[in-house]
Design a protein around this motif. Sequence first.
Motif, mmCIF file in Angstrom:
data_model
loop_
_atom_site.group_PDB
_atom_site.id
_atom_site.type_symbol
_atom_site.label_atom_id
_atom_site.label_comp_id
_atom_site.label_asym_id
_atom_site.label_seq_id
_atom_site.Cartn_x
_atom_site.Cartn_y
_atom_site.Cartn_z
ATOM 1 N N ALA A 120 0.889 -1.056 -0.166
ATOM 2 C CA ALA A 120 -0.121 -0.078 -0.077
ATOM 3 C C ALA A 120 0.773 1.202 0.054
ATOM 4 O O ALA A 120 0.576 2.218 -0.671
ATOM 5 C CB ALA A 120 -1.096 -0.036 1.272
ATOM 6 N N ALA A 121 1.868 1.322 0.974
ATOM 7 C CA ALA A 121 2.763 2.522 0.753
ATOM 8 C C ALA A 121 3.368 2.627 -0.609
ATOM 9 O O ALA A 121 3.712 3.625 -1.166
ATOM 10 C CB ALA A 121 3.803 2.167 1.799
ATOM 11 N N VAL A 122 3.812 1.777 -1.402
ATOM 12 C CA VAL A 122 4.258 1.743 -2.665
ATOM 13 C C VAL A 122 3.275 2.208 -3.735
ATOM 14 O O VAL A 122 3.596 3.169 -4.455
ATOM 15 C CB VAL A 122 4.966 0.353 -3.151
ATOM 16 C CG1 VAL A 122 5.383 0.303 -4.572
ATOM 17 C CG2 VAL A 122 6.023 -0.185 -2.171
ATOM 18 N N ALA A 123 2.199 1.669 -3.449
ATOM 19 C CA ALA A 123 1.133 1.904 -4.426
ATOM 20 C C ALA A 123 0.507 3.534 -4.250
ATOM 21 O O ALA A 123 0.015 3.913 -5.374
ATOM 22 C CB ALA A 123 -0.075 1.085 -4.592
ATOM 23 N N ARG A 124 0.377 3.909 -3.335
ATOM 24 C CA ARG A 124 -0.199 5.174 -2.796
ATOM 25 C C ARG A 124 0.328 6.392 -3.526
ATOM 26 O O ARG A 124 -0.682 6.983 -4.178
ATOM 27 C CB ARG A 124 -0.092 5.574 -1.385
ATOM 28 C CG ARG A 124 -0.924 6.672 -0.985
ATOM 29 C CD ARG A 124 -0.708 6.940 0.823
ATOM 30 N NE ARG A 124 -1.441 5.991 1.552
ATOM 31 C CZ ARG A 124 -0.586 4.944 2.170
ATOM 32 N NH1 ARG A 124 0.607 5.026 2.310
ATOM 33 N NH2 ARG A 124 -1.291 4.107 2.870
ATOM 34 N N PRO A 125 1.574 6.734 -3.789
ATOM 35 C CA PRO A 125 1.844 8.018 -4.673
ATOM 36 C C PRO A 125 1.380 7.728 -6.192
ATOM 37 O O PRO A 125 1.169 8.785 -6.783
ATOM 38 C CB PRO A 125 3.334 7.948 -4.473
ATOM 39 C CG PRO A 125 3.827 6.523 -4.063
ATOM 40 C CD PRO A 125 2.740 6.033 -3.125
ATOM 41 N N MET A 126 1.490 6.580 -6.502
ATOM 42 C CA MET A 126 0.881 6.377 -8.063
ATOM 43 C C MET A 126 -0.447 6.428 -7.958
ATOM 44 O O MET A 126 -0.992 6.966 -8.809
ATOM 45 C CB MET A 126 1.517 4.900 -8.521
ATOM 46 C CG MET A 126 2.913 4.456 -8.422
ATOM 47 S SD MET A 126 4.029 5.945 -9.397
ATOM 48 C CE MET A 126 3.365 5.621 -11.047
ATOM 49 N N ASP A 127 -1.188 6.175 -6.946
ATOM 50 C CA ASP A 127 -2.682 6.159 -6.968
ATOM 51 C C ASP A 127 -2.966 7.831 -6.989
ATOM 52 O O ASP A 127 -4.089 8.060 -7.513
ATOM 53 C CB ASP A 127 -3.346 5.414 -5.725
ATOM 54 C CG ASP A 127 -3.242 4.046 -5.836
ATOM 55 O OD1 ASP A 127 -3.077 3.339 -6.942
ATOM 56 O OD2 ASP A 127 -3.378 3.408 -4.664
ATOM 57 N N ALA A 128 -2.132 8.360 -6.079
ATOM 58 C CA ALA A 128 -2.580 10.074 -5.992
ATOM 59 C C ALA A 128 -2.356 10.595 -7.503
ATOM 60 O O ALA A 128 -3.217 11.487 -7.875
ATOM 61 C CB ALA A 128 -1.754 10.646 -5.229
ATOM 62 N N ASN A 129 -1.211 10.053 -8.228
ATOM 63 C CA ASN A 129 -0.909 10.544 -9.588
ATOM 64 C C ASN A 129 -2.208 10.137 -10.665
ATOM 65 O O ASN A 129 -2.641 11.067 -11.413
ATOM 66 C CB ASN A 129 0.140 10.016 -9.952
ATOM 67 C CG ASN A 129 1.143 10.752 -9.500
ATOM 68 O OD1 ASN A 129 1.540 11.684 -8.871
ATOM 69 N ND2 ASN A 129 2.666 10.169 -9.579
ATOM 70 N N SER A 166 14.287 -1.870 -13.624
ATOM 71 C CA SER A 166 14.792 -2.603 -12.565
ATOM 72 C C SER A 166 15.108 -1.619 -11.347
ATOM 73 O O SER A 166 14.749 -0.504 -11.573
ATOM 74 C CB SER A 166 16.227 -3.371 -12.892
ATOM 75 O OG SER A 166 17.063 -2.056 -13.353
ATOM 76 N N ALA A 167 15.339 -2.332 -10.303
ATOM 77 C CA ALA A 167 15.655 -1.485 -9.058
ATOM 78 C C ALA A 167 16.919 -0.328 -9.152
ATOM 79 O O ALA A 167 17.800 -1.254 -9.648
ATOM 80 C CB ALA A 167 15.696 -2.221 -7.865
ATOM 81 N N PRO A 168 16.816 0.845 -8.937
ATOM 82 C CA PRO A 168 18.094 1.673 -9.253
ATOM 83 C C PRO A 168 18.945 1.382 -8.089
ATOM 84 O O PRO A 168 18.543 0.957 -6.956
ATOM 85 C CB PRO A 168 17.448 2.985 -9.125
ATOM 86 C CG PRO A 168 15.889 2.904 -9.378
ATOM 87 C CD PRO A 168 15.587 1.604 -8.807
ATOM 88 N N THR A 169 20.232 1.720 -8.267
ATOM 89 C CA THR A 169 21.130 1.781 -7.340
ATOM 90 C C THR A 169 21.369 3.236 -6.785
ATOM 91 O O THR A 169 21.461 4.140 -7.774
ATOM 92 C CB THR A 169 22.618 1.325 -8.102
ATOM 93 O OG1 THR A 169 22.574 0.040 -8.367
ATOM 94 C CG2 THR A 169 23.563 1.333 -6.898
ATOM 95 N N ILE A 216 8.828 -3.115 -6.182
ATOM 96 C CA ILE A 216 8.476 -1.801 -6.162
ATOM 97 C C ILE A 216 8.756 -1.224 -7.428
ATOM 98 O O ILE A 216 8.140 -0.298 -8.019
ATOM 99 C CB ILE A 216 9.550 -1.036 -5.026
ATOM 100 C CG1 ILE A 216 8.863 -1.609 -3.764
ATOM 101 C CG2 ILE A 216 9.015 0.405 -5.183
ATOM 102 C CD1 ILE A 216 9.842 -1.257 -2.601
ATOM 103 N N ALA A 217 9.979 -1.365 -7.914
ATOM 104 C CA ALA A 217 10.525 -0.918 -9.394
ATOM 105 C C ALA A 217 9.415 -1.569 -10.452
ATOM 106 O O ALA A 217 9.074 -0.515 -11.145
ATOM 107 C CB ALA A 217 11.783 -1.805 -9.729
ATOM 108 N N ALA A 218 8.878 -2.615 -10.411
ATOM 109 C CA ALA A 218 7.778 -2.973 -11.362
ATOM 110 C C ALA A 218 6.597 -2.196 -11.168
ATOM 111 O O ALA A 218 5.834 -1.750 -12.213
ATOM 112 C CB ALA A 218 7.625 -4.382 -11.353
#
Length: 254
Positions: free
Chosen positions: A10-19, A100-103, A92-94
């Motif tokens: 949910a923490a990962v999805a929330r900012p995308m949901d707001a957008n 892929s996950a950034p460094t 999260i990256a997906a």
Amino acid sequence: RESWDVLWPAAVARPMDANRIIAYFDGLSATEGELADLVDLERVAVVGHSQGGLSALQNGGAQIDLGRCAADPDSVAEDGSCLEFLAHQEEIAAEWGLPSAPTGMWPQIDDPRVDAVVAFAPDSDVWGTEYEGVASVEIPALLMGGSGDSLVPPQDVSLIYEHLGSAEKALIVFEGADHTIFMNACDVTPWFAEFVAPWVCSDAVWDMQHAHDMINHFTTAFLLSKLNDDAEAGAALSPEEIDFPGIDYQAEGL
């Protein structure tokens, strides 16, 4: 910790949901849209508490950096965001549409239509070892926290404020308040007290109604000032105008 393992998506999805919500209302408010002339996408703010505060900062341009907990896991809270984000980087990256996950620093996932952010006791362990991740927030920002917060270290909220790139920003600290001072009071959500725990909807130091009056006062003044160019509201945020018992106030550019 087991319950947090269920909450991290949910923490990962929330900012995308707001957008997505902002984009959806942008379409509805277009000239031929169902809400034409009813929604003003020129005046947008994102407000959040705890994980929601983390998301609000991301919607305002902040970038996560998991270097702090990768280098020193003992320096972050066991029930915070950083360790769980670290364990699920590829997922999260997906979710964020990355190959892929950034460094190091992750890219911004903000929406340029967001004009201001308000973050109550935001999660504080995902912004890098020197909080460099919040430097990319350049829109007006209001932070609030409690000096007795048992979940988000109050000094971390101060460091977020210090490193924000915003030219216009403010920090309000409620002396002695815990993390849940920003939650609804028990008389508003009695099921919290009955089925969860009374501490979720109360504070050991502050009367919740008085605290919420203060929270509403500052939030309303900030949003009126930054979204509506309300000079009277802006004047109420001037440091020389703030003299409330139990309130520590800092501001720049206001």
